[in-house]
Design an enzyme around this catalytic site. Sequence first.
Site, PDB file in Angstrom:
ATOM      1  N   GLY A  58     -21.156   2.420   8.950  1.00  0.00           N
ATOM      2  CA  GLY A  58     -19.727   2.236   8.813  1.00  0.00           C
ATOM      3  C   GLY A  58     -19.224   0.983   9.691  1.00  0.00           C
ATOM      4  N   GLU A  59     -18.097   1.163  10.321  1.00  0.00           N
ATOM      5  CA  GLU A  59     -17.585   0.183  11.247  1.00  0.00           C
ATOM      6  C   GLU A  59     -17.702   0.435  12.531  1.00  0.00           C
ATOM      7  OE1 GLU A  59     -16.686  -2.818  12.885  1.00  0.00           O
ATOM      8  OE2 GLU A  59     -17.096  -3.271  10.795  1.00  0.00           O
ATOM      9  N   SER A  60     -18.565   0.126  13.561  1.00  0.00           N
ATOM     10  CA  SER A  60     -18.711   0.405  14.781  1.00  0.00           C
ATOM     11  C   SER A  60     -17.276   0.194  15.722  1.00  0.00           C
ATOM     12  CB  SER A  60     -19.866  -0.210  15.389  1.00  0.00           C
ATOM     13  OG  SER A  60     -19.644  -1.707  15.291  1.00  0.00           O
ATOM     14  N   CYS A  91     -27.326   2.399  11.794  1.00  0.00           N
ATOM     15  CA  CYS A  91     -26.679   0.909  11.617  1.00  0.00           C
ATOM     16  C   CYS A  91     -25.466   0.895  12.527  1.00  0.00           C
ATOM     17  CB  CYS A  91     -26.077   1.095  10.208  1.00  0.00           C
ATOM     18  SG  CYS A  91     -25.491  -0.680   9.538  1.00  0.00           S
ATOM     19  N   ARG A 120     -25.187  -7.483  16.427  1.00  0.00           N
ATOM     20  CA  ARG A 120     -24.516  -7.060  15.278  1.00  0.00           C
ATOM     21  C   ARG A 120     -24.552  -8.064  14.123  1.00  0.00           C
ATOM     22  NH1 ARG A 120     -18.529  -5.841  16.459  1.00  0.00           N
ATOM     23  NH2 ARG A 120     -18.557  -4.258  14.823  1.00  0.00           N
ATOM     24  N   ILE A 151     -27.076  -2.846   5.385  1.00  0.00           N
ATOM     25  CA  ILE A 151     -25.811  -3.321   4.900  1.00  0.00           C
ATOM     26  C   ILE A 151     -25.262  -3.941   6.111  1.00  0.00           C
ATOM     27  CG2 ILE A 151     -23.790  -2.724   4.074  1.00  0.00           C
ATOM     28  CD1 ILE A 151     -24.969  -0.381   2.754  1.00  0.00           C
ATOM     29  N   ARG A 152     -25.239  -5.256   6.049  1.00  0.00           N
ATOM     30  CA  ARG A 152     -24.708  -5.935   7.468  1.00  0.00           C
ATOM     31  C   ARG A 152     -25.056  -5.622   8.583  1.00  0.00           C
ATOM     32  NH1 ARG A 152     -18.536  -5.146   7.589  1.00  0.00           N
ATOM     33  NH2 ARG A 152     -18.880  -6.812   9.403  1.00  0.00           N
ATOM     34  N   HIS A 197     -30.138   2.436   6.465  1.00  0.00           N
ATOM     35  CA  HIS A 197     -29.447   3.736   6.018  1.00  0.00           C
ATOM     36  C   HIS A 197     -30.380   4.650   5.380  1.00  0.00           C
ATOM     37  CE1 HIS A 197     -25.059   2.370   6.669  1.00  0.00           C
ATOM     38  NE2 HIS A 197     -25.669   1.186   6.541  1.00  0.00           N
ATOM     39  N   GLU A 199     -29.697   7.584   4.577  1.00  0.00           N
ATOM     40  CA  GLU A 199     -28.820   8.544   3.792  1.00  0.00           C
ATOM     41  C   GLU A 199     -28.468   8.018   2.563  1.00  0.00           C
ATOM     42  OE1 GLU A 199     -26.010   6.006   5.610  1.00  0.00           O
ATOM     43  OE2 GLU A 199     -27.931   6.604   6.145  1.00  0.00           O
TER      44      GLU A 199
END
Length: 222
Positions: A58-60, A91, A120, A151-152, A197, A199
């Site tokens: 997600g977004e850390s 991630c 990151r 993803i990023r 990821h 998942e």
Amino acid sequence: MTVVIGVLALQGAFIEHVRHVEKCIVENRDFYEKKLSVMTVKDKNQLAQCDALIIPGGESTAMSLIAERTGFYDDLYAFVHNPSKVTWGTCAGMIYISQQLSNEEKLVKTLNLLKVKVKRNAFGRQAQSSTRICDFSNFIPHCNDFPATFIRAPVIEEVLDPEHVQVLYKLDGKDNGGQELIVAAKQKNNILATSFHPELAENDIRFHDWFIREFVLKNYSK
């Protein structure tokens, strides 16, 4: 006695993790030595019910801010540092559990757990994200064609404690700074980190099944 796997649900791709664990439980229940359940975790009361915790992508930065502003950070910190518990960060989750960040470190108050330095967004922007077929058969039997989605994604730039941290997988090549692309590692036998990821591998539960067998169940049986 039921072994409970929690998925941190403050932000990010937590539903996909829940579905993969549910699929593991349904398809492999006859092969697991303990009864398993999975639940989302949003507060300390839910966390207290868990034996293992998956921290999703997600977004850390957002994850860190939400945990601090809701007063949840200290409970998360205590949980992941408890050697009787299991933690897996994917991630953004890998960023969140790491001890050091090599860039943008002021944006995230990490859980200071995994003894590595993480970079990151090592793969660039979201448009540069990709799925790579990876051979994980060195640590997951017969898993030589896993679709790993980045993803990023972050990478582990440096292992700070080689005695306790084992690198599980590196991608071919190096980043722009000449660093190796370490994308999976474990610390002792209760902490797992992946920059990709698992998942998002549709209908492929091999990575989650391995996590359950090698981390959750083995740690619980000690």
